[in-house]
Enzyme design. Structure first.
Site, short mmCIF file in Angstrom:
data_model
loop_
_atom_site.label_atom_id
_atom_site.label_comp_id
_atom_site.label_asym_id
_atom_site.label_seq_id
_atom_site.Cartn_x
_atom_site.Cartn_y
_atom_site.Cartn_z
N GLY A 107 0.81 -1.21 0.00
CA GLY A 107 0.00 0.00 0.00
C GLY A 107 0.84 1.26 0.00
N GLY A 141 12.17 0.54 2.28
CA GLY A 141 11.74 0.15 0.94
C GLY A 141 12.26 1.09 -0.14
N GLN A 153 1.29 8.43 3.05
CA GLN A 153 1.96 7.72 4.15
C GLN A 153 1.91 8.54 5.44
OE1 GLN A 153 3.33 4.93 4.78
NE2 GLN A 153 4.71 4.19 3.21
N LYS A 184 15.56 9.19 2.14
CA LYS A 184 15.74 8.62 3.48
C LYS A 184 14.51 7.73 3.77
CE LYS A 184 16.85 12.44 5.96
NZ LYS A 184 17.43 13.13 7.16
N GLU A 244 7.63 5.02 8.54
CA GLU A 244 7.51 4.84 9.99
C GLU A 244 7.71 6.14 10.76
OE1 GLU A 244 7.97 1.08 11.34
OE2 GLU A 244 9.04 0.27 9.63
#
Ligand code: MOS
Length: 734
Positions: free
Chosen positions: A471, A513, A634, A697, A701
């Site tokens: 996602g 990722g 995100q 970078k 999270e």
């Protein structure tokens, strides 16, 4: 380079958006093979002990039931090991490998049937008797079940963070904050459940599963069944959310694989939500004591962070809370101490922003408290403790734009209108207004890649690369990077990811990722351009398709490898073996973290004391932003999660019976639409080319890090209540 300008790439849509909306995208459990069998699990109703008798006769008598697998007939299983202990599983225990029950909800039988209904009915008819043993599911355990992490093998990988003389400096500090915090266990709840479709073709096995770690599934199953990994292919083109829950071999996979082998038919096993709460990793319960010492000028001089975190009886889940608290601010003296509390649960794991969300809460709450103690604005206090050097290693930070995040966020938010005194800002209806700020940080890691890139004379570009799409938009990033480099439209870039048949598929997690695929894809594109330029007869310039046609070639392919700075060549062997192999955030010459500043407004209604979050401004330093649309998405997702973490989410534990009580989405309360107001996201967007050639970078999270303390600090500003136990609920602000 022809045709496509930077601005056309500035905000490309998700390349898989239309397929998702139309339902043509295939997730793991969408797979429907001809002749497919359905499976369902029966689970243990005790928290610790062993199975004495297991009666499967009623289950076997259900029409359509073909197989009941239990520990008595499953056959030999080798241990696949724990993912953070050199293995492949989310925990080292595989259900049904013996009569032992390690936690409530552990599967005790699989029922395979012609229909899902028959499988569920059969599973409900499994009858077990048990020998029960004493157990603990909270942090209140006997002393012998509390282990210093530094006394375990984890210390070789994660040594305790000790810098300077924290105890001495704290004792001598003129301002001292000494605070204790508690955080409940929490469970990831990706929309897509854990699910496997296992299909044997003679001696070879294909596993369809939504995962973040296709290679770990492949090698874990090979190890457990003692067969060659060459016979196994794992296919995972899309996952409906991961958040760390799908970061390894899950417990249902091997069960489905064995059932399919016995029945010589494909088997689908979807783990229902209530079982996922007991049979996948979760964010462990933790308690913390953080001491922060400062001079009266606001300069922070010492911090001591002590943590107790829940683990299972069978694995040590490696803790890294102090790695965050030691680095948010320029604190010269720091001591971390992390202890593992052994409880009777499945092994906890990495739920989004696993350590950093919690660690930032402790530090940023204390920093807010310090601001009131020394009479400084909380933004100014943080600016006064900024650094360009990593406080732990003393190496330079490859980039740190915390000051810009704070300044831009303050301006967008209108922070200078804030009245400092708690309870001093009100709405016309009497509601208290609170404004809070907090920082978040997250390490920047990268994993090795083997990449194949092929261009055709028809204009398509095929990339085989290690990665999983859950996602976050990995194909969109690849389309943008490759498309811009080669001058082709992003939708002509066809990415094969999550498929162990193409190239090794390292775990996609830790927000590494993009920082792994983007530089590797850029490197592959450069190699392809070099190879195109060397074609004979010498092609004219243009798109790869034009150059291929000029040279009379149908296609051209290149293969490259890329590893993290400082990694040895042997890392590619680990990659091929499906083992976790990230580099960073400490590199040979520098250290890399991402940063975020969150500014939050809360309203606390005067009578009901209901807490609302109408407005959040988040400014992010994640290096270069490749895909602004998916990146902003995100961040919004992280902020929503932070609202849930601060005000809603807790997995409820019953010390009498074990397990988790509120094991469904009705009772495990997450933030929903009505809980979320405006989320304004801005990126600093300065490439960090010390970290990698593309300058990206980590992002996924860091978005959540710092949201919850910004909310708690805003609640303090609104009410004068300093709340250090999450979640914060109405009864805490009455
Ligand atoms: Mo993430 S919690 O590392 O999948």
């Amino acid at each position: 380079m022809s045709g496509i300008s930077d601005s056309e790439f500035a905000d490309i849509p998700r390349v898989d958006a239309i397929g998702k909306v139309r339902g043509t995208v295939r997730f793991g459990a969408d797979d429907a093979r001809p002749e497919m069998i359905h499976a369902s699990l029966a689970t243990a109703s005790i928290a610790r002990g062993r199975i004495v008798t297991l009666d499967v006769s009623a289950a076997e008598a259900v029409p359509g039931v073909h197989l009941v697998l239990t520990h008595e007939n499953i056959g030999p299983l080798k241990t696949h090991g724990f993912i953070m202990g050199g293995g492949y599983g989310f925990q080292s225990v595989q259900p049904m490998e013996s009569a032992r029950i390690a936690y409530r909800g552990q599967p005790i039988a699989l029922v395979a049937a012609e229909s899902l209904e028959a499988a569920i009915e059969g599973a409900g008819l499994i009858r077990a008797t048990y020998e029960c043993e004493a157990f603990n599911v909270t942090l209140d355990v006997p002393d012998e079940d509390i282990v210093n992490q530094a006394d375990t093998p984890i210390k070789e990988v994660i040594p305790e963070v000790v810098v300077g003389d924290a105890d001495g400096a704290f004792a001598g500090a003129s301002v001292k904050i000494d605070a204790r915090f508690t955080f409940p266990p929490q469970h990831q709840n990706p929309m897509e459940l854990l699910a496997t479709v296992a299909e044997w073709h003679g001696e070879s096995l294909v596993i369809h599963e939504s995962t973040q770690a296709a290679e770990a599934i492949r090698h874990g199953v090979a190890t457990a069944l003692d067969i060659s990994a060459d016979r196994i292919r794992v296919v995972s083109p899309f996952a409906g959310g991961g958040f760390g829950q799908k970061n390894s071999l899950q417990m249902q996979t091997i069960l489905a694989v064995i059932a399919a082998r016995r029945l010589k038919r494909p088997v689908k096993l979807v783990v229902p939500r209530w079982q996922v709460f007991h049979d996948a990793s979760f964010r462990p319960a933790t308690r913390h004591r953080l001491r922060l010492g400062a001079e009266s000028s606001g300069r922070m001089v010492a911090a001591i962070h002590e943590v107790d975190a829940q683990t299972s009886k069978h694995d040590f889940f490696p803790l890294q809370y102090a790695a965050t608290t030691s680095r948010l601010h320029n604190i010269e003296n720091f001591r971390g101490h992390e202890r593992l509390v052994r409880t009777d649960v499945q092994t906890p794991g990495y739920m989004r922003t696993p350590f950093e969300h919690v660690a930032c809460f402790t530090m940023e709450s204390c920093v807010d408290e310090l601001a009131y103690r020394v009479g400084m604005d909380p933004v100014e206090l943080r600016l006064a403790n900024d650094t360009a050097t990593d406080p732990v290693t003393k190496l330079p930070l490859s980039s740190r734009h915390v000051a810009e995040c704070l300044r831009r966020g303050a301006e967008r938010f209108g922070w200078h209108h804030r009245l400092a005194a708690p309870g001093s800002m009100r709405l016309p209806d009497g509601a208290f207004v609170g404004w809070g700020v907090a920082l978040g940080t997250y390490p920047c890691m990268t994993v090795p890649q083997i990449v194949r890139l092929k261009a055709t004379d028809e204009g398509d570009v095929f990339i085989d690369i290690g990665g999983h799409e859950m996602g976050q938009g990995i194909r969109t990033v690849l389309g943008a990077i490759i498309g811009r480099k080669l001058g082709v439209a992003p939708e002509r870039v066809i990415a094969s990811i999550g498929d162990t048949l193409v190239v090794p598929q390292h775990l996609t997690a830790g927000a590494w990722g993009t920082a792994s695929v983007a530089p590797a894809a850029a490197h592959a594109a450069d190699a392809l351009l070099d190879a195109l330029a060397k074609l004979a007869p010498a092609p004219r310039r243009g798109t790869p398709a034009e150059m291929l046609r000029a040279a009379g070639r149908r296609e051209l392919a290149v293969e490259i490898q890329r590893k993290g700075p400082g990694q040895p060549d042997a890392i590619y062997d680990r990659l091929r073996a499906g083992l976790v192999s990230p580099a960073g955030p400490e590199y040979p010459h520098s250290v890399t973290f991402s940063y975020i500043a969150h500014f939050v407004e809360v309203h606390v209604e005067e009578r009901t004391r209901r807490i609302r979050v109408p407005r959040v401004v988040s400014v992010v330093d994640c290096g270069r932003v490749i895909s602004p649309r998916t990146a902003a998405s995100q961040v919004r997702g992280g902020v929503v999660w932070g609202i849930g973490a601060a005000l809603r989410e807790a997995s409820e534990v019953d010390p009498r019976y074990g397990g988790f009580l509120n094991a469904d989405l009705a009772e495990y309360v997450v933030a929903v639409n009505a809980d979320v107001g405006s989320i304004d996201v801005e990126f600093i967007d300065v490439p960090d080319v010390t970290f990698n050639s593309v300058g990206v970078k980590s992002l996924g999270e860091v978005a959540l890090a710092g949201v919850a303390p910004a909310i708690a600090n805003a609640v303090f500003h609104a009410t004068g209540r300093r709340l250090r136990d999450l979640p914060i609920r109405i009864e805490h602000v009455l």
